[in-house]
Enzyme design. Sequence first.
Site, PDB file in Angstrom:
ATOM      1  N   ASP A 227       0.859  -1.171   0.000  1.00 17.04           N
ATOM      2  CA  ASP A 227       0.000   0.000   0.000  1.00 17.04           C
ATOM      3  C   ASP A 227       0.899   1.225   0.000  1.00 17.04           C
ATOM      4  OD1 ASP A 227      -2.193   1.677   0.063  1.00 17.04           O
ATOM      5  OD2 ASP A 227      -3.139   0.687   1.770  1.00 17.04           O
ATOM      6  N   TRP A 228       0.347   2.351  -0.382  1.00 17.09           N
ATOM      7  CA  TRP A 228       1.159   3.554  -0.553  1.00 17.09           C
ATOM      8  C   TRP A 228       1.751   3.985   0.792  1.00 17.09           C
ATOM      9  CZ3 TRP A 228       0.075   1.397  -4.577  1.00 17.09           C
ATOM     10  CH2 TRP A 228       0.229   1.925  -5.852  1.00 17.09           C
TER      11      TRP A 228
END
Length: 865
Positions: A227-228
């Site tokens: 995930d970012w």
Amino acid sequence: MKPTEIDIEAVLAQLSLDEKVALLSGIDGWHTKAIPRLGVPSVRMSDGPNGVRGTRFFNGVPAACLPCETALGATFDQDLIRQLGQLLGQECKAKGAHVLLGPTINIQRGPLGGRGFESFSEDPVLSGTLAASYCEGVSSENIIATPKHLVCNDQEHERVAVNSIVTDRALREIYLLPFQIALGRARPGALMTSYNKVNGTHASEDPRLLRDIVRQEWKYEGLIVSDWFGTYSVSEALNAGLDLEMPGMSHFRGPSLIHAITSNKVKEHTIDERVRSVLRMVNLASRSNIPEMAPEVQRNLPATSALLRRAASESVVLLKNEGNILPLNPSKKTLVLGPNANIATYCGGGSASLPAYYTTTPLQGIRAKTTSPDLVSFTQGVYGHKELPLLGEQLCTAEDGRVGYTFRVYTESKEANPARVAVDTLHMTSSSAFLMDYMHPQVKSDVYYVTMDGTFTPTETGEYEFGLTVAGTGLLYVDGKLVVDNKTHQRQGTSFFGIGTPEERGSIHLTAGQKYAVHVDYGTAPTSNLKVKNVVSFGPGGVRVGGARRIEPAQAVEEAVRLAADTSAFDQVVVCIGLNSDWESEGFDRPHMDLPAGSDELVHRVLAARPDAVVVVQSGTPVTMPWASNAKALLQAWYGGNEAGNGIADVLFGDVNPAAKLPLTFPVTLAQNPSYLNYRSEGGRVLYGEDVYVGYRYYDAVGVQPLFRFGHGLSYTSFASSGLSLAVQDTPKVTDASLSPSVTVKNTGERAGAEVLQVYVAPPPTTALRRPIRELKAFHKVPVLAPGESRTVHLPPISLALATSYWDENRDAWLSEAGAYTLHVVGTGADNVVSQTFVVESSRWWTGLHGNVATKAVNGVNGHA
């Protein structure tokens, strides 16, 4: 990007170590590294799950917005979800995106999760099956789907730090199972890890999760991406199996990784394996024929609108319809009221949000349905916003009168240089500007300054409120008067993924028809006075400007009740209430289940004055409804995407006969839900104390009646099921056994309608350990049946291994336990259940995606679930 696959081993042999490392992280928010000399192109990713935003949070290109995933879950319709997945694939091509970051398939342990609306269901089989259809649709356009977030990313509170403590049994049976089903059936090209820890280790660096389960047990060969900003280490994440760190520029995969390799903390053959995964993803992406760095365009087509309208209408759940109040009559005078009536509540907040091609409100949809728009009247009742409605589209530019405002960017503050000159000037309409991906060649750091200028012309005289929310600092002026100061003294809030302030408000008296200059001075996040911890910082911050005329709630409610009670003026009354993206968003969890202040009083009083009023609720997850027993007609309408208002109207007036079912249990109160004592981070951890008893499993086990049960949903017609038969089938190579139920469904009512069949399996009474009373194992939407029509329905084959097994922690394997199981096929309506028993003759342990179980069907009976 040409549809020519690269020779992975040949490329790998020619890559330098620096190039290998560079391939393992992004170069910006949305793109991977290209190696032009070896023909390796850059790949673009874009957020889903309910639309394709492209590469820009800031001032992005409009897109098709699907209903939120809880709405899609309510359809119980695999074919529709597959078509919507294909639409998303086509939208990806318009945005030049090779990889779609969706679907979200986390489980709603309880009703408060800020991103609960992004996931399909509280049930793992419904979630995983619909996710597989979604991925198949996306893949049909040669776009890579990315199920997310692996795993237990079920709350926003301290999401990057919290330790999710969960038993192996619950992890397998509830939280990993949607991923197991989706990966097993659709084999999507990418998989995203979650922010949180699972039993002490961050998911993105957990070798048991990524290596042992995903790679070895499930044989998954696709890309595993963080995930970012969800990567937290150099060697641990690489060694565990995380292929790609996003976004760029990398925190962990530059010189630090080179050093880890030279010090032998990461083997170069491990780097090669991660690079192979990235290059396999590049080859998959090449099949889309999307060029590198493609321009982003709109594809707002009539066919898109038609499909979105179908999805919106077919997701609406009819919860109550006493006395057949619904459907409404389009020729009668209708009063529409409430906080959600005249706004487009089309999506939730956070990374699922996007600018839509267009939106529709319930009021617009209802007016379009009636024989004359003059038959419909509106009154506000109360507001339902948490933050004031965005001001941007209520403004016009001073220069040319266009709707919107002028956005100017400076590299210096006004105090530092009163004669400063803007380096960028934009015309914008949305007054929510999240600057994560704003770029300009003259802006060299995260510290810069913005002004926003527009003209506001009120239509009514009165007191107006203006609101300013910032991740940074800001001042708002009206005709030169300071109305909002969100700079001098600041409070920590939840805006902009948790790094910003709450909305600060000020008010000023304005005269109808007079033009007022609205001016905002904003400094980016580094100018903030706040000290934020345990949240991810997504770039240089953002600013949001809202405004609305102040109403006196008591007077507004009185007016709504007076109008509703007037049966001579109005034949029909529709009350629209609910939440919106202010209340349900990535970055924070809901503090309670209640509707916005004033909504319950409005509904109570309107129903007392007009018992036949229809109540329409829009929310992504359950809300309390203390007036539900008094409501005779009640709809759950979710966030319905571009066509939300039209979809609601289609059901209200009977153009669509509702068939949707609740994908979530609606508890009476927050305290009734099974996660009540174990939600939010406490001391850095959250205990999944309900174990496998999530959602309906809990209510069934303890015998508690919720407000509305999982799977509940009515129709304007009635159905009866009969003649259930079971057939056991062996698949080729005897890799699995399956049970194929068939049942006769008859429309016993007076309207044509579709039916949803839910298939539950109850365990043997002799089971070795406590198990849920029943669990959903399959479902099927039956196409429209005419009144009196019967049809024999062959339900999708059910894996006997998955249908009969629980996770045996002693053996670290699934156990299909010997004994007599009961299969229930549940249709619409009370007691519309047919049942049959089948026997698993011997116990068997298995691992992987499937199992092989010997069975036989016995003594078919009709009965109750």
